[in-house]
Design a protein around this motif. Structure first.
Motif, PDB file in Angstrom:
ATOM      1  N   SER A  96      37.390  89.880  46.460  1.00 37.57           N
ATOM      2  CA  SER A  96      37.684  91.274  46.122  1.00 37.57           C
ATOM      3  C   SER A  96      37.958  91.437  44.630  1.00 37.57           C
ATOM      4  CB  SER A  96      38.882  91.788  46.932  1.00 37.57           C
ATOM      5  OG  SER A  96      40.031  91.000  46.676  1.00 37.57           O
ATOM      6  N   SER A  97      38.204  90.319  43.948  1.00 39.10           N
ATOM      7  CA  SER A  97      38.425  90.337  42.502  1.00 39.10           C
ATOM      8  C   SER A  97      37.722  89.137  41.874  1.00 39.10           C
ATOM      9  CB  SER A  97      39.922  90.313  42.179  1.00 39.10           C
ATOM     10  OG  SER A  97      40.578  91.456  42.682  1.00 39.10           O
ATOM     11  N   PRO A  98      36.384  89.156  41.815  1.00 44.19           N
ATOM     12  CA  PRO A  98      35.645  87.990  41.317  1.00 44.19           C
ATOM     13  C   PRO A  98      35.761  87.770  39.820  1.00 44.19           C
ATOM     14  CG  PRO A  98      34.140  89.790  41.728  1.00 44.19           C
ATOM     15  CD  PRO A  98      35.478  90.234  42.249  1.00 44.19           C
ATOM     16  N   GLY A  99      36.193  88.801  39.092  1.00 42.07           N
ATOM     17  CA  GLY A  99      36.258  88.680  37.641  1.00 42.07           C
ATOM     18  C   GLY A  99      34.882  88.815  37.022  1.00 42.07           C
ATOM     19  N   LEU A 100      34.849  89.108  35.747  1.00 40.85           N
ATOM     20  CA  LEU A 100      33.579  89.282  35.034  1.00 40.85           C
ATOM     21  C   LEU A 100      33.799  88.957  33.563  1.00 40.85           C
ATOM     22  CD1 LEU A 100      30.641  90.275  34.720  1.00 40.85           C
ATOM     23  CD2 LEU A 100      31.553  92.614  34.556  1.00 40.85           C
ATOM     24  N   GLN A 101      33.076  87.958  33.062  1.00 40.84           N
ATOM     25  CA  GLN A 101      33.198  87.592  31.651  1.00 40.84           C
ATOM     26  C   GLN A 101      31.815  87.387  31.054  1.00 40.84           C
ATOM     27  OE1 GLN A 101      35.040  83.781  30.446  1.00 40.84           O
ATOM     28  NE2 GLN A 101      36.193  84.962  28.934  1.00 40.84           N
ATOM     29  N   PHE A 102      31.465  88.252  30.093  1.00 41.53           N
ATOM     30  CA  PHE A 102      30.207  88.109  29.372  1.00 41.53           C
ATOM     31  C   PHE A 102      30.399  87.097  28.246  1.00 41.53           C
ATOM     32  CE2 PHE A 102      29.537  92.330  31.248  1.00 41.53           C
ATOM     33  CZ  PHE A 102      28.238  92.176  31.740  1.00 41.53           C
ATOM     34  N   VAL A 103      29.440  86.193  28.105  1.00 40.32           N
ATOM     35  CA  VAL A 103      29.539  85.141  27.092  1.00 40.32           C
ATOM     36  C   VAL A 103      29.626  85.734  25.693  1.00 40.32           C
ATOM     37  CG1 VAL A 103      28.351  83.187  26.039  1.00 40.32           C
ATOM     38  CG2 VAL A 103      28.376  83.425  28.513  1.00 40.32           C
ATOM     39  N   ASN A 104      28.763  86.708  25.394  1.00 42.82           N
ATOM     40  CA  ASN A 104      28.754  87.306  24.060  1.00 42.82           C
ATOM     41  C   ASN A 104      30.095  87.945  23.713  1.00 42.82           C
ATOM     42  OD1 ASN A 104      26.132  86.540  23.601  1.00 42.82           O
ATOM     43  ND2 ASN A 104      25.242  88.507  24.141  1.00 42.82           N
ATOM     44  N   ASN A 105      30.665  88.679  24.677  1.00 41.20           N
ATOM     45  CA  ASN A 105      31.951  89.327  24.433  1.00 41.20           C
ATOM     46  C   ASN A 105      33.071  88.310  24.276  1.00 41.20           C
ATOM     47  OD1 ASN A 105      30.138  91.253  25.988  1.00 41.20           O
ATOM     48  ND2 ASN A 105      31.730  92.640  25.288  1.00 41.20           N
ATOM     49  N   ALA A 106      33.017  87.254  25.096  1.00 44.85           N
ATOM     50  CA  ALA A 106      34.058  86.230  25.022  1.00 44.85           C
ATOM     51  C   ALA A 106      34.042  85.519  23.675  1.00 44.85           C
ATOM     52  CB  ALA A 106      33.870  85.220  26.149  1.00 44.85           C
ATOM     53  N   LEU A 107      32.847  85.278  23.136  1.00 44.86           N
ATOM     54  CA  LEU A 107      32.731  84.541  21.880  1.00 44.86           C
ATOM     55  C   LEU A 107      32.887  85.420  20.648  1.00 44.86           C
ATOM     56  CD1 LEU A 107      29.754  82.099  22.614  1.00 44.86           C
ATOM     57  CD2 LEU A 107      32.159  81.499  22.330  1.00 44.86           C
ATOM     58  N   PHE A 108      32.291  86.626  20.710  1.00 40.14           N
ATOM     59  CA  PHE A 108      32.200  87.415  19.482  1.00 40.14           C
ATOM     60  C   PHE A 108      32.918  88.768  19.551  1.00 40.14           C
ATOM     61  CE2 PHE A 108      28.227  84.945  20.067  1.00 40.14           C
ATOM     62  CZ  PHE A 108      28.484  83.968  19.110  1.00 40.14           C
ATOM     63  N   GLY A 109      33.437  89.131  20.687  1.00 42.24           N
ATOM     64  CA  GLY A 109      34.149  90.399  20.804  1.00 42.24           C
ATOM     65  C   GLY A 109      35.642  90.231  20.658  1.00 42.24           C
ATOM     66  N   ASN A 110      36.067  89.334  19.772  1.00 45.38           N
ATOM     67  CA  ASN A 110      37.486  89.045  19.597  1.00 45.38           C
ATOM     68  C   ASN A 110      37.838  89.017  18.108  1.00 45.38           C
ATOM     69  OD1 ASN A 110      36.853  86.312  18.539  1.00 45.38           O
ATOM     70  ND2 ASN A 110      36.207  85.911  20.640  1.00 45.38           N
ATOM     71  N   ASP A 111      39.089  88.642  17.825  1.00 47.15           N
ATOM     72  CA  ASP A 111      39.525  88.604  16.432  1.00 47.15           C
ATOM     73  C   ASP A 111      39.714  87.166  15.927  1.00 47.15           C
ATOM     74  OD1 ASP A 111      41.735  87.904  17.889  1.00 47.15           O
ATOM     75  OD2 ASP A 111      43.075  89.419  17.039  1.00 47.15           O
ATOM     76  N   LEU A 112      39.085  86.200  16.605  1.00 49.42           N
ATOM     77  CA  LEU A 112      39.151  84.821  16.141  1.00 49.42           C
ATOM     78  C   LEU A 112      38.460  84.729  14.786  1.00 49.42           C
ATOM     79  CD1 LEU A 112      39.995  81.916  17.010  1.00 49.42           C
ATOM     80  CD2 LEU A 112      37.689  81.630  17.909  1.00 49.42           C
ATOM     81  N   PRO A 113      39.118  84.156  13.771  1.00 53.45           N
ATOM     82  CA  PRO A 113      38.521  84.078  12.434  1.00 53.45           C
ATOM     83  C   PRO A 113      37.133  83.445  12.464  1.00 53.45           C
ATOM     84  CG  PRO A 113      40.820  83.437  12.342  1.00 53.45           C
ATOM     85  CD  PRO A 113      40.482  83.589  13.797  1.00 53.45           C
ATOM     86  N   THR A 114      36.221  84.051  11.724  1.00 53.18           N
ATOM     87  CA  THR A 114      34.833  83.596  11.703  1.00 53.18           C
ATOM     88  C   THR A 114      34.718  82.124  11.326  1.00 53.18           C
ATOM     89  OG1 THR A 114      33.981  85.801  11.199  1.00 53.18           O
ATOM     90  CG2 THR A 114      32.591  83.932  10.589  1.00 53.18           C
ATOM     91  N   GLU A 115      35.490  81.701  10.336  1.00 53.26           N
ATOM     92  CA  GLU A 115      35.409  80.311   9.887  1.00 53.26           C
ATOM     93  C   GLU A 115      35.777  79.344  11.005  1.00 53.26           C
ATOM     94  OE1 GLU A 115      36.959  82.762   8.385  1.00 53.26           O
ATOM     95  OE2 GLU A 115      35.592  83.074   6.685  1.00 53.26           O
ATOM     96  N   LEU A 116      36.813  79.698  11.765  1.00 57.78           N
ATOM     97  CA  LEU A 116      37.234  78.830  12.872  1.00 57.78           C
ATOM     98  C   LEU A 116      36.213  78.864  14.006  1.00 57.78           C
ATOM     99  CD1 LEU A 116      39.383  76.964  14.002  1.00 57.78           C
ATOM    100  CD2 LEU A 116      40.621  78.977  14.835  1.00 57.78           C
ATOM    101  N   LEU A 117      35.681  80.047  14.288  1.00 62.92           N
ATOM    102  CA  LEU A 117      34.666  80.175  15.340  1.00 62.92           C
ATOM    103  C   LEU A 117      33.399  79.421  14.970  1.00 62.92           C
ATOM    104  CD1 LEU A 117      33.988  81.376  18.062  1.00 62.92           C
ATOM    105  CD2 LEU A 117      33.290  83.492  16.921  1.00 62.92           C
ATOM    106  N   ALA A 118      33.056  79.413  13.689  1.00 61.79           N
ATOM    107  CA  ALA A 118      31.877  78.677  13.230  1.00 61.79           C
ATOM    108  C   ALA A 118      32.038  77.187  13.508  1.00 61.79           C
ATOM    109  CB  ALA A 118      31.657  78.918  11.737  1.00 61.79           C
ATOM    110  N   LYS A 119      33.235  76.656  13.288  1.00 59.49           N
ATOM    111  CA  LYS A 119      33.482  75.242  13.558  1.00 59.49           C
ATOM    112  C   LYS A 119      33.464  74.960  15.059  1.00 59.49           C
ATOM    113  CE  LYS A 119      36.225  74.415   9.385  1.00 59.49           C
ATOM    114  NZ  LYS A 119      37.552  74.039   8.836  1.00 59.49           N
ATOM    115  N   ALA A 120      34.010  75.902  15.844  1.00 60.75           N
ATOM    116  CA  ALA A 120      34.107  75.699  17.292  1.00 60.75           C
ATOM    117  C   ALA A 120      32.761  75.798  17.991  1.00 60.75           C
ATOM    118  CB  ALA A 120      35.080  76.709  17.893  1.00 60.75           C
ATOM    119  N   THR A 121      31.834  76.577  17.404  1.00 61.91           N
ATOM    120  CA  THR A 121      30.538  76.800  18.051  1.00 61.91           C
ATOM    121  C   THR A 121      29.374  76.147  17.321  1.00 61.91           C
ATOM    122  OG1 THR A 121      30.237  78.864  16.823  1.00 61.91           O
ATOM    123  CG2 THR A 121      31.299  79.006  18.995  1.00 61.91           C
ATOM    124  N   VAL A 122      29.610  75.611  16.127  1.00 64.33           N
ATOM    125  CA  VAL A 122      28.571  75.029  15.266  1.00 64.33           C
ATOM    126  C   VAL A 122      27.501  76.079  14.937  1.00 64.33           C
ATOM    127  CG1 VAL A 122      27.228  72.929  14.884  1.00 64.33           C
ATOM    128  CG2 VAL A 122      28.947  72.942  16.663  1.00 64.33           C
TER     129      VAL A 122
END
Length: 222
Positions: free
Chosen positions: A179-205
């Motif tokens: 009844s609550s399967p949840g929904l997470q889009f990959v693009n939103n999870a990775l890029f729809g946040n306020d994680l600093p770009t420099e740190l995200l670049a290292k985390a995702t290559v």
């Protein structure tokens, strides 16, 4: 000769254990409600929402019209996804079922996403879609083009997607084993946040410039 009726205490207590177990089972069954309509005024938890006072439940709690018409088509994906989960359709709470609909324009896509809380079956109502899922075993990909009347299953938690690969609009109805399967889009999870770009670049290559471009597309910052 001394009786051996007490020589096996386990046998002596079996009838008593049976009666106790029966009483416990019976009382627990008697306390089970026919339903547990979600009380959205209280927080959600791992086992779902708390139950609404049965005296305040109405027939409208068991009816939902949110999937009757298409949602708003996104300019980015050329698709719309509408869900009927327990936090929208309160009568589903605790029933381990829910639904959604996906409307895809020609060339539209429901991007890579997952449902951590339940498996999914997608049924093509109209149009033609190409659907795929990625397993966790060596990241193997399974892709198939589906036409009207065909369906595909996505095991719980696996990444999957739909693409309208036909020449007309497509409609897909989806059911879930939760009844609550949840929904997470990959693009939103990775890029729809306020994680600093420099740190995200290292985390995702990924290249920092590309990350900033993707953040701009999905509303991220940083």
């Amino acid at each position: 000769m001394e009786s051996n009726s007490n020589s096996n205490p386990i046998k002596m207590f079996l009838p008593i254990l049976f009666i106790i177990s029966f009483l416990v089972f019976s009382s627990s069954q008697a306390s089970v409600l026919d339903f547990c309509v979600a009380d959205l005024s209280l927080p959600d938890g791992p086992s779902g929402y708390s139950c609404k006072d049965p005296n305040k439940v109405t027939v409208d709690d068991f009816v939902y019209s949110g999937l009757a018409s298409p949602g708003t088509i996104s300019n980015l994906t050329k698709s719309a996804t509408s869900t009927a989960f327990a936090d929208q359709f309160v009568g589903l709470n605790g029933l381990r079922v829910s639904m959604a609909r996906a409307d895809l324009e020609v060339g539209g896509v429901v991007p890579l996403h997952s449902h951590p809380g339940g498996s999914e079956i997608a049924f093509v109502v109209s149009g033609t879609i190409t659907a795929g899922l990625i397993s966790t075993t060596a990241n193997k990909v399974y892709v198939k083009t589906l036409k009207k009347g065909e369906m595909i299953v996505f095991p719980q938690g696996l990444l999957h997607f739909f693409v309208n690969s036909g020449n007309r609009k497509a409609l897909v109805l989806v059911s879930f084993g939760s009844s609550s399967p949840g929904l997470q889009f990959v693009n939103n999870a990775l890029f729809g946040n306020d994680l600093p770009t420099e740190l995200l670049a290292k985390a995702t290559v990924l290249d920092a410039a590309e990350i900033k471009k993707l953040k701009a597309l999905v509303g991220g910052s940083g």
